[in-house]
Design an enzyme around this catalytic site. Structure first.
Site, mmCIF file in Angstrom:
data_model
loop_
_atom_site.group_PDB
_atom_site.id
_atom_site.type_symbol
_atom_site.label_atom_id
_atom_site.label_comp_id
_atom_site.label_asym_id
_atom_site.label_seq_id
_atom_site.Cartn_x
_atom_site.Cartn_y
_atom_site.Cartn_z
ATOM 1 N N CYS A 159 0.861 -1.180 0.000
ATOM 2 C CA CYS A 159 0.000 0.000 0.000
ATOM 3 C C CYS A 159 0.898 1.232 0.000
ATOM 4 C CB CYS A 159 -0.902 -0.018 1.229
ATOM 5 S SG CYS A 159 -2.120 1.308 1.277
ATOM 6 N N CYS A 354 -8.015 5.911 -8.260
ATOM 7 C CA CYS A 354 -7.480 6.380 -6.988
ATOM 8 C C CYS A 354 -7.265 7.880 -7.010
ATOM 9 C CB CYS A 354 -6.164 5.680 -6.669
ATOM 10 S SG CYS A 354 -6.368 3.954 -6.228
#
Length: 428
Positions: A159, A354
């Site tokens: 991440c 995103c």
């Protein structure tokens, strides 16, 4: 009546509960089980860590809003899954039966793999609200006593977006305080290059993020494997493309925030035959466990191989829209099994959309699908993206309050751009 239990009320689990209940209808029970009473919007944690958000601004009570959709809720910490008996065992020795289980637990933060890592030792995190609040205390100390900063992602992390967000946000905080000149910043990452993001890049992410780091005088080290951390010093091995040692660094720091590697939570990882070696749930293309056909899983808890082999281990991120597509597929597959009495047939598209905040600007990337080769690979930045991130926070929290996982205007708006949650026959 079938009883579907959703384990975990995060950004995947909450939408899953709403969508499963909506598609199954009143004739079947949906029960949400979560260790806390509040839903938390995790993507806003970097803002909490610098004091731009208070916890109550990104949290909502779970039971209140689930009840409006006739979804049951139990606040309990699950210590064991008895997959043979179709039961969850809780910390108070309670038993929760299920006909179908949807695992949406998110990850266990594996700080223990790096000596000295984590809020209990010498580095901070924004992976949970508690960690973000602890990080805020450390940021306040930094503002009072400026000094070197290290931000990034440990080896094995999957991440990377929050690390980039945090370094740019913290840079803005320091500039606003007039002390940026007293705070040298290093960005330390396991990625083979800036902007890799665990995805082998998206569009022009490499050059754009490198440019942003340069403009802010933030130095970086890629292919970084952190050997250990002690008070005020981080020891790092920088590898070359062959995986051999290139340089050794001992960087001083007053404040450090690095994203840890993830693993499966114990209750999930301990189920024999359910997970891989790291405790991530093994699923087929329909998000169904090959070993237990009444268990489905979506989100960060799912096993996905890395995009490519890298000199330092780098995992594949599970991004927001990708997770939502997994949950939509699960809802439709449960409907196929329970209502239609046919085999699962729905597959998530695993598209990635995103939005990353960068303090006073922002970045957006679209990868369709997330895993290369892609039909679309696009990356852009601007003040509009910063505002879009703020808007998305409000929008997602509103969806969780209204109980609509995918409003029609969102569904058809994205469809006009070629973005859908489920694969169509033409995609197969």
């Amino acid at each position: 009546m079938a009883k579907v239990v959703v384990l975990g009320a995060g950004t995947g689990g909450m939408p899953a509960a709403y969508e499963i209940k909506d598609i199954l209808g009143k004739d079947h029970q949906v029960l949400m089980v979560n260790e806390r009473e509040n839903f938390r919007f995790v993507p806003s944690n970097p803002w909490v860590a610098v004091g731009w958000r208070e916890p109550e601004a990104i949290s909502i009570p779970i039971a209140k809003y689930l009840a409006k959709k006739d979804i049951d809720f139990k606040c309990a910490f699950v210590t064991q899954i008895d997959a043979e008996q179709n039961q969850l065992i809780t910390a108070d020795n309670g038993i929760i039966d299920y006909d179908y289980l949807v695992i949406a637990t998110g990850p266990k933060l594996a700080f223990n793999t790096i000596p000295g890592a984590g809020p209990e030792h010498f580095t901070q995190s924004v992976c949970s609200l508690e960690h973000a609040l602890t990080c805020k205390i450390d940021v306040d100390k930094l503002l009072a006593k400026p000094g070197p900063v290290i931000v990034g992602s440990f080896q094995g992390a999957s991440c990377f977006g929050p690390a980039y967000e945090y370094v740019f946000i913290l840079d803005k905080v320091l500039r606003d305080a007039g002390i940026r000149n007293k705070v040298p910043i290093h960005f330390v990452t396991s990625e083979p290059y800036v902007g890799h993001l665990g995805l082998d890049g998206v569009g022009d992410s490499k050059s754009m993020l490198e440019s942003e780091l340069r403009q802010r005088d933030i130095k970086w080290i890629c292919n970084a494997s952190v050997d250990n951390i002690e008070q005020g010093t981080m020891h790092i091995s920088e590898l070359d493309r062959k995986g051999d040692l290139y340089l050794s660094h001992s960087l001083p720091f007053n404040h450090a925030m690095l994203i840890p590697p993830f693993a499966g939570i114990d209750a999930v990882a301990n189920v024999e035959g359910l997970c891989n070696g790291k405790g991530f749930v093994i699923t087929d293309e329909h998000q169904q466990s090959p070993r237990f056909n009444n268990i489905f899983a979506g989100g960060v808890c799912v096993a996905i191989p890395p995009a490519e082999m890298t000199p330092v281990p780098t995992g594949m991120p599970k991004t927001g829209y990708m997770i939502e597509s997994m949950m939509t597929a699960i809802a439709h597959n449960l409907h196929s099994i329970i209502v239609e009495n046919v085999a699962p047939k729905s597959k998530g598209t695993w598209n990635a959309i995103c939005i990353a905040d960068m303090g006073d600007t922002g970045a957006v990337f679209v990868a369709i699908p997330q895993i290369a080769p892609r039909n679309v690979s696009w990356f852009a930045k601007g003040k509009w993206a910063h505002l879009a991130k703020i808007g998305f926070e409000k929008y997602f929290l509103r969806k969780m309050k209204t109980g609509s996982s995918e409003p029609l205007y969102e569904k058809y708006g994205l469809k006009l751009m070629g973005i859908t949650r489920l694969e169509t026959k033409d995609d197969e």
